[in-house]
Design an enzyme around this catalytic site. Sequence first.
Site, PDB file in Angstrom:
ATOM      1  N   TYR A 155      69.757 -12.157 -25.379  1.00  0.00           N
ATOM      2  CA  TYR A 155      69.051 -11.592 -26.184  1.00  0.00           C
ATOM      3  C   TYR A 155      67.422 -11.732 -25.797  1.00  0.00           C
ATOM      4  O   TYR A 155      66.767 -10.838 -25.355  1.00  0.00           O
ATOM      5  CB  TYR A 155      69.027 -11.895 -27.451  1.00  0.00           C
ATOM      6  CG  TYR A 155      68.455 -11.036 -28.587  1.00  0.00           C
ATOM      7  CD1 TYR A 155      68.683  -9.784 -28.938  1.00  0.00           C
ATOM      8  CD2 TYR A 155      67.139 -11.394 -29.237  1.00  0.00           C
ATOM      9  CE1 TYR A 155      68.072  -9.009 -29.645  1.00  0.00           C
ATOM     10  CE2 TYR A 155      66.479 -10.898 -30.184  1.00  0.00           C
ATOM     11  CZ  TYR A 155      66.813  -9.438 -30.530  1.00  0.00           C
ATOM     12  OH  TYR A 155      66.178  -8.833 -31.212  1.00  0.00           O
ATOM     13  N   LYS A 159      65.074  -8.714 -24.032  1.00  0.00           N
ATOM     14  CA  LYS A 159      63.913  -8.261 -24.883  1.00  0.00           C
ATOM     15  C   LYS A 159      62.484  -8.682 -23.835  1.00  0.00           C
ATOM     16  O   LYS A 159      61.616  -7.718 -23.834  1.00  0.00           O
ATOM     17  CB  LYS A 159      63.623  -8.985 -26.091  1.00  0.00           C
ATOM     18  CG  LYS A 159      64.828  -8.549 -27.168  1.00  0.00           C
ATOM     19  CD  LYS A 159      64.739  -7.083 -27.452  1.00  0.00           C
ATOM     20  CE  LYS A 159      65.872  -6.678 -28.540  1.00  0.00           C
ATOM     21  NZ  LYS A 159      65.763  -5.288 -28.843  1.00  0.00           N
TER      22      LYS A 159
END
Length: 250
Positions: A155, A159
Amino acid sequence: MDLSGRVAIVTGSGRGIGRAIALKLAEDGATVVVNDIGSPEPIEGVAAEIRAMKRQSLAVLADVSSAPEVSKLVETTVSKYGQVDILVNNAGIVRDQLLVRMSEADWDRVIEVDLKSVFLCTAAVLRHMMKQRWGRIISITSVVGIAGNPGQANYASAKAGIIGFSRTVAKEVASRGITVNAIAPGFIDTEMTQRLDEKHRQEIVGRIPAGCLGTPRDVAETVAFLTSDEAKYITGQVLSVDGGLLGAWW
């Protein structure tokens, strides 16, 4: 903000932050295409809420990690409304696990949904925005993409990739009247954080200088500003909407 006459696509807008963004853009006058995957009921519900405001809205199921489905989403929008002015890349998932236990499948899927989708959707709308010489692209990243977080290597990487991508594309298209920015939410009061036990929730709140979780509306208001003409000179930026968390994190 006055977005009358603008057409927006908001990915992952069946619930949570995406839903709040879609509703806020509609409040400000935009026609909004609501997108998500899975059951059609959530996006149909959001589109119905928008139409109740006397705004136009269309619900389109599409997996934005798939190039053909992204093409369908954008071309459906242009066919229906004749233009696309605003793209909000909000779709995202988590598959949390410590790196030594993380599967390749969980790595790949998070990168596909959270990062590849941003590439696919942005490339698809830019063809139209460059012709009309106006556009606003906002991608939802995370403070985790700036600071990192244990158990979220996939993640955080996705991002962080959004940040580099946004800053690069901003430089490529600035001369065409198109701005590209990213918003990095901190801990927002959504279904995900509502599943936390009370002890963990209070520990998180204790780390936030503002003393509370943010709301989806906090993020939506920031998106709305960046889509407006008032923000025409802001591009290639990452705005943290986190109650001061990132500053405290360091």
